[in-house]
Design a protein around this motif. Structure first.
Motif, PDB file in Angstrom:
ATOM      1  N   GLN A 183       0.833  -1.205   0.000  1.00 59.59           N
ATOM      2  CA  GLN A 183       0.000   0.000   0.000  1.00 59.59           C
ATOM      3  C   GLN A 183       0.872   1.262   0.000  1.00 59.59           C
ATOM      4  OE1 GLN A 183      -2.324  -0.978   3.498  1.00 59.59           O
ATOM      5  NE2 GLN A 183      -4.150  -1.370   2.260  1.00 59.59           N
ATOM      6  N   ILE A 213       1.959   1.965  -3.433  1.00 59.72           N
ATOM      7  CA  ILE A 213       0.876   2.571  -4.222  1.00 59.72           C
ATOM      8  C   ILE A 213       0.729   4.048  -3.867  1.00 59.72           C
ATOM      9  CG2 ILE A 213      -1.632   2.573  -4.581  1.00 59.72           C
ATOM     10  CD1 ILE A 213      -1.481  -0.545  -4.056  1.00 59.72           C
ATOM     11  N   VAL A 230      -4.823   2.857 -13.286  1.00 57.76           N
ATOM     12  CA  VAL A 230      -4.420   1.544 -12.773  1.00 57.76           C
ATOM     13  C   VAL A 230      -3.197   1.046 -13.533  1.00 57.76           C
ATOM     14  CG1 VAL A 230      -5.117  -0.884 -12.616  1.00 57.76           C
ATOM     15  CG2 VAL A 230      -6.696   0.904 -11.908  1.00 57.76           C
ATOM     16  N   LYS A 249      -5.433  -5.454  -6.207  1.00 58.24           N
ATOM     17  CA  LYS A 249      -6.852  -5.240  -5.902  1.00 58.24           C
ATOM     18  C   LYS A 249      -7.120  -5.312  -4.398  1.00 58.24           C
ATOM     19  CE  LYS A 249     -11.409  -7.303  -6.729  1.00 58.24           C
ATOM     20  NZ  LYS A 249     -12.138  -8.392  -7.406  1.00 58.24           N
ATOM     21  N   HIS A 258      -5.152  -4.801  -1.927  1.00 54.69           N
ATOM     22  CA  HIS A 258      -4.532  -3.712  -1.172  1.00 54.69           C
ATOM     23  C   HIS A 258      -5.163  -2.361  -1.498  1.00 54.69           C
ATOM     24  CE1 HIS A 258      -1.605  -6.835  -0.296  1.00 54.69           C
ATOM     25  NE2 HIS A 258      -1.125  -6.057   0.648  1.00 54.69           N
ATOM     26  N   MET A 259      -5.880  -2.275  -2.612  1.00 59.88           N
ATOM     27  CA  MET A 259      -6.570  -1.028  -2.961  1.00 59.88           C
ATOM     28  C   MET A 259      -7.913  -0.897  -2.250  1.00 59.88           C
ATOM     29  SD  MET A 259      -4.874   0.963  -4.967  1.00 59.88           S
ATOM     30  CE  MET A 259      -5.916   1.983  -5.999  1.00 59.88           C
ATOM     31  N   GLN A 269     -12.326   6.351  -6.891  1.00 65.95           N
ATOM     32  CA  GLN A 269     -12.217   5.511  -8.094  1.00 65.95           C
ATOM     33  C   GLN A 269     -13.175   5.976  -9.185  1.00 65.95           C
ATOM     34  OE1 GLN A 269     -12.913   1.356  -7.300  1.00 65.95           O
ATOM     35  NE2 GLN A 269     -13.275   0.881  -9.445  1.00 65.95           N
ATOM     36  N   ILE A 310     -11.527  -2.218 -10.524  1.00 67.14           N
ATOM     37  CA  ILE A 310     -10.303  -1.902  -9.771  1.00 67.14           C
ATOM     38  C   ILE A 310      -9.051  -2.307 -10.540  1.00 67.14           C
ATOM     39  CG2 ILE A 310      -8.986  -2.389  -7.650  1.00 67.14           C
ATOM     40  CD1 ILE A 310     -11.646  -2.647  -6.178  1.00 67.14           C
ATOM     41  N   PHE A 360      -7.623   6.626 -10.351  1.00 66.45           N
ATOM     42  CA  PHE A 360      -7.773   6.874  -8.914  1.00 66.45           C
ATOM     43  C   PHE A 360      -7.227   8.261  -8.588  1.00 66.45           C
ATOM     44  CE2 PHE A 360      -8.003   2.252  -8.948  1.00 66.45           C
ATOM     45  CZ  PHE A 360      -9.020   2.014  -8.019  1.00 66.45           C
TER      46      PHE A 360
END
Length: 214
Positions: A127, A130, A142, A157, A159-160, A171, A179, A186
């Motif tokens: 995370q 990201i 993405v 996915k 972790h999002m 989103q 996702i 995002f």
């Protein structure tokens, strides 16, 4: 000691090794902090690293499903290199493998409303990888996030989802099936709102799809 007396040294060998690892980890953490203070590039390294050194023979189950592809964020490479160097100096001949999917990071997030104190986010290392992408841009696709992190689709996915549920990332288009769509975008919120100043996003569902199918 009582277990050893009642059974045998062999019976308690694994748990004895585990306690030894816990002690060794604390000592390595202290040694690492000393190394950072003495290092010329100490500003580039994380000072309060808390390493957990685990012997594969004793902690084997922890290492299952630890083969995700992943690009370590550039900000963390000096920390990894310094700790690896320290570990090899102390334990010559041992192999050090990093278990990225078990690592967590605490972030200070200056995205609260004006006049309010900053938030502290607990995130998984994936995370973190990201979120750090949003340092330069507020909106990312993405496809771009996958390119920067190299995470497998299912791992990405999972972790999002906590970010989306807790409304840190917006989103577009919405929906769980989008996702992992490369064109989905995002956007990170400019002012985050939560009743808690410490927010834990690291409650990620770890799925072993093969076991699940069986």
């Amino acid at each position: 000691q009582r277990l050893k007396t009642a059974n045998s040294a062999e019976y308690t060998s694994k748990i004895t090794n585990m306690f030894n690892d816990i002690r060794a980890s604390k000592n390595l953490g202290i040694a690492y902090k000393d190394s950072v203070n003495k290092s010329s590039n100490s500003k580039d390294c994380i000072n309060d690293l808390e390493p957990k050194i685990l012997d594969t023979a004793s902690w084997g189950t922890i290492f299952k499903n630890n083969n995700e592809s992943f690009i370590l964020p550039a900000e963390l490479i000096p920390t990894e290199e310094l700790f690896t160097e320290l570990y090899k100096e102390r334990h010559n001949g041992r192999q050090l493998n990093w278990v990225w999917n078990r690592s967590k990071v605490e972030l200070k997030a200056n995205i609260s409303k004006p006049g309010r104190p900053p938030y502290f986010f607990t995130v998984s290392l994936f995370q973190y990888a990201i979120l750090i992408c949003f340092q330069e841009e507020d909106t990312l696709s993405v496809g771009k996030l996958l390119e920067k992190t190299a995470l497998p689709l299912e791992v990405f996915k999972n972790h999002m989802i906590p970010f989306i549920k807790n409304k840190l990332l917006i989103q577009n288009p919405s929906g769980e099936r989008n996702i992992t769509n490369p064109s989905t975008k995002f956007t990170i919120v400019q002012e985050y709102t939560s009743k808690k100043l410490k927010v834990n996003f690291a409650t990620v569902k770890q799925v072993d799809s093969k076991t699940e199918e069986k």
